[in-house]
Design a protein around this motif. Structure first.
Motif, short mmCIF file in Angstrom:
data_model
loop_
_atom_site.label_atom_id
_atom_site.label_comp_id
_atom_site.label_asym_id
_atom_site.label_seq_id
_atom_site.Cartn_x
_atom_site.Cartn_y
_atom_site.Cartn_z
N GLU A 173 4.38 8.79 0.78
CA GLU A 173 3.94 9.10 -0.58
C GLU A 173 4.53 8.11 -1.59
N LEU A 174 5.81 7.83 -1.46
CA LEU A 174 6.47 6.88 -2.35
C LEU A 174 5.92 5.47 -2.12
N ALA A 175 5.69 5.12 -0.87
CA ALA A 175 5.13 3.80 -0.54
C ALA A 175 3.75 3.62 -1.15
N LEU A 176 2.92 4.65 -1.09
CA LEU A 176 1.58 4.58 -1.69
C LEU A 176 1.66 4.48 -3.21
N SER A 177 2.59 5.19 -3.82
CA SER A 177 2.78 5.10 -5.28
C SER A 177 3.18 3.69 -5.69
N ILE A 178 4.14 3.13 -4.98
CA ILE A 178 4.57 1.76 -5.27
C ILE A 178 3.40 0.80 -5.07
N GLY A 179 2.66 0.98 -3.98
CA GLY A 179 1.52 0.11 -3.69
C GLY A 179 0.45 0.17 -4.75
N PHE A 180 0.16 1.37 -5.28
CA PHE A 180 -0.87 1.49 -6.30
C PHE A 180 -0.46 0.80 -7.60
N ILE A 181 0.77 1.02 -8.01
CA ILE A 181 1.26 0.37 -9.24
C ILE A 181 1.23 -1.15 -9.07
N VAL A 185 -5.74 -6.65 -2.09
CA VAL A 185 -5.85 -5.70 -0.99
C VAL A 185 -4.85 -6.09 0.11
N VAL A 186 -4.84 -7.35 0.46
CA VAL A 186 -3.91 -7.84 1.49
C VAL A 186 -2.47 -7.65 1.01
N GLY A 187 -2.18 -8.08 -0.22
CA GLY A 187 -0.82 -7.96 -0.75
C GLY A 187 -0.36 -6.52 -0.89
N THR A 188 -1.26 -5.64 -1.29
CA THR A 188 -0.89 -4.24 -1.47
C THR A 188 -0.61 -3.56 -0.14
N LEU A 189 -1.42 -3.86 0.87
CA LEU A 189 -1.13 -3.30 2.19
C LEU A 189 0.25 -3.74 2.68
N ASP A 190 0.58 -4.99 2.43
CA ASP A 190 1.91 -5.49 2.79
C ASP A 190 3.00 -4.74 2.03
N THR A 191 2.80 -4.55 0.73
CA THR A 191 3.78 -3.84 -0.09
C THR A 191 3.94 -2.39 0.37
N ILE A 192 2.84 -1.73 0.70
CA ILE A 192 2.91 -0.35 1.17
C ILE A 192 3.70 -0.26 2.47
N LEU A 193 3.41 -1.17 3.39
CA LEU A 193 4.14 -1.15 4.67
C LEU A 193 5.63 -1.41 4.48
N ILE A 194 5.97 -2.39 3.64
CA ILE A 194 7.38 -2.68 3.38
C ILE A 194 8.04 -1.49 2.67
#
Length: 90
Positions: free
Chosen positions: A59-67, A41-50
């Protein structure tokens, strides 16, 4: 070793004074799963923000974060379980 005792909270106990409570125990399967989820959860939030910062598209950030969430959580789980089998440092 002194470092091992300090890391285990036993820096002032002699070898014969260490109790069963002082010994490092292995994580249960459910604990490894919980740790995997909370860390991701922590890592994914970081990935989404980056990703949002880099792409400019939520939308693209959320897609990357989910994968990333699914793949990294799975990899961490197996990594954690593999380390449980290694006796070094316990």
């Amino acid at each position: 070793m002194i470092l091992d005792k300090v890391l285990q909270g036993n820096s002032f106990k002699g070898r014969s004074e260490i109790t069963d409570k002082d010994k490092v125990s292995s994580d249960k399967l459910s604990r490894s799963i919980a740790k995997s989820i909370s860390w991701r959860v922590v890592g994914t939030l970081d990935t989404i923000l980056i990703s949002w910062f880099v792409t400019g598209t939520i939308e693209l950030a959320l897609s990357i974060g989910f994968i990333e969430l699914v793949t990294k959580m799975t990899l961490y789980f197996f990594h954690e379980r593999l380390w449980e089998r290694i006796k070094w440092g316990k």
